[in-house]
Write an enzyme that holds these catalytic residues in place. Structure first.
Site, PDB file in Angstrom:
ATOM      1  N   GLU A 148       0.843  -1.203   0.000  1.00 18.06           N
ATOM      2  CA  GLU A 148       0.000   0.000   0.000  1.00 18.06           C
ATOM      3  C   GLU A 148       0.880   1.254   0.000  1.00 18.06           C
ATOM      4  O   GLU A 148       0.488   2.293  -0.519  1.00 18.06           O
ATOM      5  CB  GLU A 148      -0.946   0.010   1.189  1.00 18.06           C
ATOM      6  CG  GLU A 148      -1.985   1.116   1.054  1.00 18.06           C
ATOM      7  CD  GLU A 148      -3.029   1.110   2.137  1.00 18.06           C
ATOM      8  OE1 GLU A 148      -4.013   1.854   1.983  1.00 18.06           O
ATOM      9  OE2 GLU A 148      -2.881   0.385   3.133  1.00 18.06           O
ATOM     10  N   ALA A 159      -3.002   6.868   7.090  1.00 17.55           N
ATOM     11  CA  ALA A 159      -2.271   6.316   8.235  1.00 17.55           C
ATOM     12  C   ALA A 159      -0.941   5.704   7.807  1.00 17.55           C
ATOM     13  O   ALA A 159      -0.599   4.578   8.190  1.00 17.55           O
ATOM     14  CB  ALA A 159      -3.133   5.290   8.949  1.00 17.55           C
ATOM     15  N   ARG A 246     -18.854  18.946 -11.220  1.00 17.85           N
ATOM     16  CA  ARG A 246     -18.085  19.583 -12.299  1.00 17.85           C
ATOM     17  C   ARG A 246     -16.752  18.866 -12.532  1.00 17.85           C
ATOM     18  O   ARG A 246     -16.295  18.769 -13.666  1.00 17.85           O
ATOM     19  CB  ARG A 246     -17.840  21.061 -11.982  1.00 17.85           C
ATOM     20  CG  ARG A 246     -19.111  21.901 -12.014  1.00 17.85           C
ATOM     21  CD  ARG A 246     -18.809  23.394 -11.999  1.00 17.85           C
ATOM     22  NE  ARG A 246     -20.030  24.167 -12.103  1.00 17.85           N
ATOM     23  CZ  ARG A 246     -20.728  24.626 -11.064  1.00 17.85           C
ATOM     24  NH1 ARG A 246     -20.282  24.396  -9.833  1.00 17.85           N
ATOM     25  NH2 ARG A 246     -21.835  25.303 -11.241  1.00 17.85           N
ATOM     26  N   ASP A 267     -17.791  -1.294   6.319  1.00 18.20           N
ATOM     27  CA  ASP A 267     -17.848  -1.489   7.769  1.00 18.20           C
ATOM     28  C   ASP A 267     -18.812  -0.518   8.438  1.00 18.20           C
ATOM     29  O   ASP A 267     -18.890  -0.461   9.669  1.00 18.20           O
ATOM     30  CB  ASP A 267     -16.457  -1.360   8.392  1.00 18.20           C
ATOM     31  CG  ASP A 267     -15.834   0.020   8.192  1.00 18.20           C
ATOM     32  OD1 ASP A 267     -16.412   0.846   7.444  1.00 18.20           O
ATOM     33  OD2 ASP A 267     -14.756   0.274   8.777  1.00 18.20           O
ATOM     34  N   GLY A 268     -19.548   0.280   7.627  1.00 13.89           N
ATOM     35  CA  GLY A 268     -20.456   1.272   8.171  1.00 13.89           C
ATOM     36  C   GLY A 268     -19.772   2.551   8.591  1.00 13.89           C
ATOM     37  O   GLY A 268     -20.439   3.483   9.052  1.00 13.89           O
ATOM     38  N   HIS A 270     -16.285   3.677   6.857  1.00  8.82           N
ATOM     39  CA  HIS A 270     -15.480   4.229   5.765  1.00  8.82           C
ATOM     40  C   HIS A 270     -16.325   4.777   4.615  1.00  8.82           C
ATOM     41  O   HIS A 270     -15.940   5.785   3.992  1.00  8.82           O
ATOM     42  CB  HIS A 270     -14.527   3.159   5.211  1.00  8.82           C
ATOM     43  CG  HIS A 270     -13.314   2.942   6.040  1.00  8.82           C
ATOM     44  ND1 HIS A 270     -13.338   2.211   7.200  1.00  8.82           N
ATOM     45  CD2 HIS A 270     -12.021   3.357   5.885  1.00  8.82           C
ATOM     46  CE1 HIS A 270     -12.112   2.184   7.728  1.00  8.82           C
ATOM     47  NE2 HIS A 270     -11.300   2.859   6.949  1.00  8.82           N
ATOM     48  N   ASP A 292      -9.129  -3.920   4.832  1.00  7.06           N
ATOM     49  CA  ASP A 292      -8.137  -2.927   5.264  1.00  7.06           C
ATOM     50  C   ASP A 292      -7.944  -3.037   6.782  1.00  7.06           C
ATOM     51  O   ASP A 292      -7.718  -2.042   7.460  1.00  7.06           O
ATOM     52  CB  ASP A 292      -8.555  -1.515   4.863  1.00  7.06           C
ATOM     53  CG  ASP A 292      -7.409  -0.506   4.965  1.00  7.06           C
ATOM     54  OD1 ASP A 292      -6.241  -0.937   5.046  1.00  7.06           O
ATOM     55  OD2 ASP A 292      -7.689   0.709   4.982  1.00  7.06           O
ATOM     56  N   ALA A 327      -7.682   4.964  10.612  1.00  6.23           N
ATOM     57  CA  ALA A 327      -6.432   4.202  10.451  1.00  6.23           C
ATOM     58  C   ALA A 327      -6.764   2.739  10.215  1.00  6.23           C
ATOM     59  O   ALA A 327      -6.669   1.904  11.119  1.00  6.23           O
ATOM     60  CB  ALA A 327      -5.558   4.376  11.689  1.00  6.23           C
ATOM     61  N   GLY A 328      -7.169   2.427   9.009  1.00  3.94           N
ATOM     62  CA  GLY A 328      -7.577   1.068   8.714  1.00  3.94           C
ATOM     63  C   GLY A 328      -8.902   0.756   9.381  1.00  3.94           C
ATOM     64  O   GLY A 328      -9.659   1.644   9.780  1.00  3.94           O
TER      65      GLY A 328
END
Length: 403
Positions: A148, A159, A246, A267-268, A270, A292, A327-328
């Site tokens: 990543e 993060a 735009r 995950d609800g 992100h 993640d 952070a993840g």
């Protein structure tokens, strides 16, 4: 080799749903499949005989072990392209910690994984890649490495430690790809970095997948990167521009390009489930649900590390300590599946596809991963009525506590 007959299942995979499903596992592969509607077994291997088993439907092949699922749902093993750890262990911490993290996710139905690494110095990343290569040699469930970092935009670093970010120069790219040839399967890259577009072609030519992410790229630059060979987007809507009326941004470029697979963290936290629903509708068959996950997945709230950065987890939400920067996640793929079915309104077939065949296809593994079909790997998950993991098979072997 040991054979196992898994029968009387309600199969769900990207090809659809099948009642009275059975499959014969021979070693690490699925040797044959059928259903109660079949009059005869479709495959008779040399040296085997068929015997009818009342209640399991049709003529079934003999096996060393027979598992009657009693009508429970059965899916392929889940595939995660993006995970940094779990069970209190970090994938940046070496082979022992990687194995602990993978065991946690395997107990939640993820049978095949890429091992994701955060930004670190090039030499340290090379050492991590070599360790993953060694682990992969003894564990076929490890698909390879996902870098990543370090080729990320500083203002979209999320993060990742800014001091370890690097430009994707030919020297840096070759140093990472050459650490253990064939081990790096995916690299996240910000194409606006110096040499970024050229690096896309260089990475793809070496056999790895490029994912656009952690980037300031606009719509036009994302299109250019996809035309150079990038075929994925890292956790869409996070560490990347959103959709504007735009300036449509890179997510629209990914949705519009049939070559591109779009990672989503469901995950609800992100991404709002309604946005997830929109992406599924706009890019059918091209959404890969990833975790993640960092080391706190499957563990209690508290203080953790992601690479060198301090992370605080409260109510299951991980942020850089003292900030509101996510952070993840602490997600497992079974939880993502349940949210896809409920909050995001997906059918079982669509949700399962996003966790199996689509991620497999994204890294060129769709000829062996992601379906309950002859010739595919003997990875499968049995589920309870409310979609919690009941039993897991990986490479033909039933796992206990992910091992």
């Amino acid at each position: 080799m040991t054979t196992t007959l898994v029968a009387n299942a309600h199969a769900v995979d990207a090809s659809g749903e099948t009642e009275g499903f059975w499959m014969l596992l021979d070693g690490d592969r699925i040797a044959a499949t059928g259903s109660a509607a079949d009059r005869t077994c479709p495959l008779e291997a040399p040296g085997r005989h068929h015997d009818g088993r009342d209640g399991l439907g049709g003529a079934l092949p003999a096996a060393d072990t027979v598992v009657d699922l009693g009508g429970a749902r059965l899916t392929p093993g889940l595939v995660d392209l993006h995970s940094h750890g779990g069970g209190g262990a970090s994938h940046d911490g070496g082979p022992d910690e990687i194995e602990r993290g993978l065991a946690l996710h395997r107990s939640h139905g993820t049978t095949r994984s890429l091992v994701s690494l955060v930004a670190n110095p090039i030499d340290r990343l090379r050492g991590s890649i070599e360790a993953i290569a060694e682990l992969r040699r003894r564990d076929p469930l490890v698909l390879g490495a996902h870098l990543e970092g370090p080729f990320l935009a500083p203002h979209r670093k999320g993060a990742h430690a800014e001091q370890h970010l690097a430009v994707p120069s030919p020297e840096n790219v070759d140093a990472l790809l050459g650490a253990a040839p064939g081990t790096v399967r995916q690299i996240t890259l910000a194409p606006e970095l110096p040499g970024g577009l050229d690096a896309v072609g260089r990475i793809v030519a070496a056999g790895a997948v490029v994912a656009i992410g952690h980037t300031e790229a606009d719509h036009a630059l994302a299109v250019a990167a996809f035309d150079r060979g990038a075929t994925m987007m890292t956790h869409a809507f996070n560490a990347i521009a959103g959709i504007g009326h735009r300036e449509p941004g890179p997510v629209v470029a990914a949705i519009s390009d049939e070559r591109v697979t779009i990672e989503l963290i469901l995950d609800g936290v992100h991404v709002h489930p309604e946005v997830v629903r929109m992406v599924f509708a706009s890019a059918p068959g091209r959404v890969a649900l990833i975790t993640d996950a960092m080391s706190a997945a499957g563990s209690a709230d508290g203080d953790y590390l992601l690479g060198e950065l301090a992370v605080t987890v409260t109510d299951g939400v991980a942020v850089l300590s003292g900030t509101d920067t996510i952070a993840g996640s602490t997600l497992t793929q079974d939880a993502a599946l349940r949210l896809a079915l409920s909050a995001a309104g997906q059918t079982p077939v669509s949700a399962v596809e996003a966790l199996t065949l689509t991620p497999a296809r994204a890294i060129g593994e769709a000829d062996r991963l992601g379906l309950l079909a002859p010739g595919y790997v003997a990875d499968a998950v049995a589920w309870t009525d409310d979609w919690h993991v009941s039993r897991v098979w990986a490479a033909g072997r039933e796992l206990t506590d992910g091992r």
